[in-house]
Scaffold this active site. Structure first.
Site, PDB file in Angstrom:
ATOM      1  CD  GLU A 271      -2.772   1.492   0.393  1.00 52.85           C
ATOM      2  OE1 GLU A 271      -2.776   2.586  -0.188  1.00 52.85           O
ATOM      3  OE2 GLU A 271      -3.582   0.570   0.158  1.00 52.85           O
ATOM      4  CB  SER A 306      -5.956   0.325  -3.229  1.00 58.68           C
ATOM      5  OG  SER A 306      -5.138   1.100  -2.401  1.00 58.68           O
ATOM      6  CG  HIS A 422      -5.452   3.067   3.301  1.00 59.85           C
ATOM      7  ND1 HIS A 422      -6.322   3.933   3.925  1.00 59.85           N
ATOM      8  CD2 HIS A 422      -5.938   2.875   2.048  1.00 59.85           C
ATOM      9  CE1 HIS A 422      -7.291   4.252   3.092  1.00 59.85           C
ATOM     10  NE2 HIS A 422      -7.083   3.626   1.948  1.00 59.85           N
ATOM     11  CG  ASP A 476      -1.481   0.477  -3.541  1.00 57.96           C
ATOM     12  OD1 ASP A 476      -0.424   1.073  -3.249  1.00 57.96           O
ATOM     13  OD2 ASP A 476      -2.552   0.678  -2.948  1.00 57.96           O
ATOM     14  CG  HIS A 477      -1.833   3.944  -5.063  1.00 60.33           C
ATOM     15  ND1 HIS A 477      -1.504   4.816  -4.040  1.00 60.33           N
ATOM     16  CD2 HIS A 477      -2.854   3.191  -4.582  1.00 60.33           C
ATOM     17  CE1 HIS A 477      -2.285   4.600  -3.004  1.00 60.33           C
ATOM     18  NE2 HIS A 477      -3.113   3.615  -3.297  1.00 60.33           N
TER      19      HIS A 477
END
Length: 622
Positions: A271, A306, A422, A476-477
């Site tokens: 994440e 995500s 997150h 994920d990013h």
């Protein structure tokens, strides 16, 4: 027509008050997010006004009718009271979306759409995260509350005239004529002018630089424009079928000369582990693992959230629409990703995510993708480790993951998505002060997840399956908080670490200069395992000579090939850069390299058409 004129004046005073509030929210949006945006120019202001007039006009057409429809019934005090309350409530609801995006824009890089605010699978997250968001960004909530109170107090009231004459046919005719003229004007403002087509979300780029489209637009407009969309993709026809295949064809055939290796495959999705967090003291374990792996230093995400990453990584389906594939109208399309392909090779397959079951629709995706088992928060077994907001802390969930992997029959294919980095970036109380704070809010939780990853590998090394496993690690990013100028370009916003690690193969090491994206992971794994297969993949194998990357954000396509980067929107190229030399994308080379621009534009058109055709026609499998 005394009272009627008063009602006309009343409507326009209220209408212009809403326009003013939209301007105030835009200036606040810019002030809070200035590091993510370019300059606030006159063109930006004018473009913003056009989109504000459009949104406010659409929203308030019903109130125009209620204010101006001829008839003495309008001058009743109860009617006017209900009208004022309705006007206030509905407009305040849309104004609230602007305030929400002041913060949410940091994480998505775009204004919210109807699909984003109604996405399935987010109920538990919303309930858990709203309190933390209000606590962290209390000042936005406070400003909104103050604005709401002021809005109600300064909404003009109707000054009733005690004399009401009986309306004649002539009076009605005059009033209906004026009402029709004003309604027509409002409809013109709503469509953005008298041009052939109403303004669209992507038209925001006409009034500002690419990085500033979020500033030009307003969230009510993007919600209204996507409210009635039945499909998430538009029909595109740049080439006929023969031409299309000759330019770009997503069919990949792997024909290895060696026997399949039957190695286990573990894909770890981290994440928010963007490049902005790597090699800066926050990720000592991952930095060390990179030196023992085959590392793609030019790695890219195919989305900004995500929910985009999972189909990109595990099914080679990029996010090339405003709605994520998992929550789109195509989410139940047949797909042939890694779970189904490897299951045919005798693999046990599983997907793990430490958040609430149903989070981000990952459980639904797992079924559609063909995973044998899904493990969420509900399936977790171990010490009480709920973070109070989101799910199970990474350290304990990764240990649970290792024990479950040891229980699976080999060969197995498994993927895990971490959660602790997150927002709100919660880490266990026992570790507060243990990890470096870094330069941004997220980096302490990044360090915690890196520590959890180290403990996972320490445990995994003791398992008999470890040396027979290919580990693939990808973010994920990127995070929303890169503190370098290059992190905020439309290249930097998508750069992530991607690595392949095989503890039994010392030859799978080194630093690759290849432009490598999440959708390249699936064909690369299959190629590495020597698995013979044919598949639809919008990526390419790490062994391929192709060197392209494609991603999409807010109506704009981004295409990287070798050292060049093309920006494509509204069916035309709007930017062309040498992204390796010009890291801040200051020098647009469109006029200097027309041949290269034409070649790149030809490819991206074919890529878009191929993707749109296959997704809309449910042709993501052979």
């Amino acid at each position: 027509m005394n009272n009627f004129k008063k009602n006309v004046s009343l409507f326009f005073k209220r209408y212009l008050l809403i326009i003013l509030i939209y301007q105030l929210s835009r200036f606040l949006f810019y002030f809070i997010n200035s590091k993510l945006l370019g300059s606030f120019t006159l063109d930006t202001f004018i473009g913003g006004l056009i989109f504000d007039f459009a949104a406010v006009s659409y929203i308030n057409i019903i109130f125009l009718i209620a204010h101006l429809i001829p008839g003495n019934f309008k001058y009743n005090n109860t009617y006017q009271r209900i009208l004022k309350i309705s006007f206030f409530s509905i407009n305040l609801l849309f104004i609230a979306t602007n305030f929400i995006d002041i913060i949410y824009y940091r994480f998505t890089g775009r204004r919210s759409t109807f699909a984003m605010i109604t996405a399935k699978g987010m109920r538990n997250e919303i309930l858990g995260l709203i309190p933390s968001f209000l606590q962290e960004f209390w000042y936005i909530a406070l400003i909104f509350i103050i604005l709401s109170i002021l809005f109600w107090k300064i909404i003009p009231d109707f000054s009733n005239n005690s004399f009401r004459k009986k309306l004649t046919t002539k009076d009605y005719s005059k009033k209906y004529l004026l009402f029709t003229i004003i309604l027509a004007c409002l409809l013109i403002l709503g469509r953005g002018g008298l041009q052939k087509k109403p303004i669209r979300i992507v038209d925001g780029i006409k009034y500002s630089a690419l990085t500033n489209t979020g500033l030009v637009l307003n969230t009510p407009f993007t919600i209204l424009k996507t409210l009635a969309q039945k499909n998430d993709l538009d029909y595109t026809k740049y080439y006929n079928a023969t031409e299309l295949k000759s330019i770009y064809n997503p069919l990949i055939s792997l024909n290895p000369t060696e026997m399949p290796t039957k190695k286990n495959v573990v894909v770890l999705i981290l994440e928010s582990f963007g490049n902005e967090n790597i090699g800066r003291g926050q990720t000592p374990f991952l930095d060390s693992l990179i030196t023992k792996s085959y590392y793609f230093k030019n790695g890219f995400a195919n989305g900004k959230v995500s929910i985009d990453a999972v189909p990109s990584i595990l099914s080679s389906i990029p996010s090339l629409m405003n709605n994520s594939f998992i929550s789109s109208s195509y989410s139940l399309n047949k797909i042939n990703g890694l779970p189904k392909i490897l299951k045919k090779e005798g693999y046990n397959t599983s997907f793990f995510h430490g958040a609430f079951n149903g989070s981000q629709n990952f459980d639904q995706y797992a079924k559609v993708a063909g995973f044998d088992q899904y493990f969420g928060k509900d399936q977790y077994q171990g010490p009480d480790s709920f973070d109070g907001k989101w799910g199970i802390f990474d350290e304990e969930f990764l240990q649970f993951y290792s024990s479950r992997l040891s229980s699976f029959k080999q060969p197995f294919f498994s993927s895990l998505f971490t959660i602790s980095s997150h927002n709100p970036y919660t880490i266990p109380k026992k570790y507060i002060g243990k990890f470096p704070k870094g330069t941004t809010r997220i980096q302490e939780s990044i360090a915690y997840t890196d520590y959890s990853l180290m403990k996972f590998f320490k445990t995994a090394k003791k398992q008999q399956w470890y040396n027979n496993t290919l580990f693939v690690i990808s973010a994920d990013h990127t995070s929303a908080e890169g503190d370098r100028e290059s992190d905020q370009t439309n290249i930097g916003k998508f750069r992530i670490p991607i690595l392949f690690f095989d503890p039994s193969n010392p030859k799978l090491t080194g630093l690759s200069d290849k432009n490598f994206q999440q959708i390249d992971i699936m064909p690369s794994i299959l190629d590495y395992l020597n698995i013979k297969t044919e598949m639809v993949s919008f990526g390419k194998s790490y062994k391929s000579k192709d060197n392209f990357v494609v991603y999409y954000l807010g109506g704009t396509y981004h295409y990287i090939n070798d050292d060049f980067y093309l920006v494509f929107a509204n069916n035309q190229t709007i930017g062309f850069y040498n992204w390796k030399k010009d890291t801040l994308l200051k020098n647009n080379l469109m006029s200097q390299n027309p041949a290269k621009v034409k070649e790149a534009e030809k490819f991206i058109k074919a890529y878009i058409q191929s993707f749109n055709d296959r997704v809309t026609n449910n042709q993501l499998t052979l």
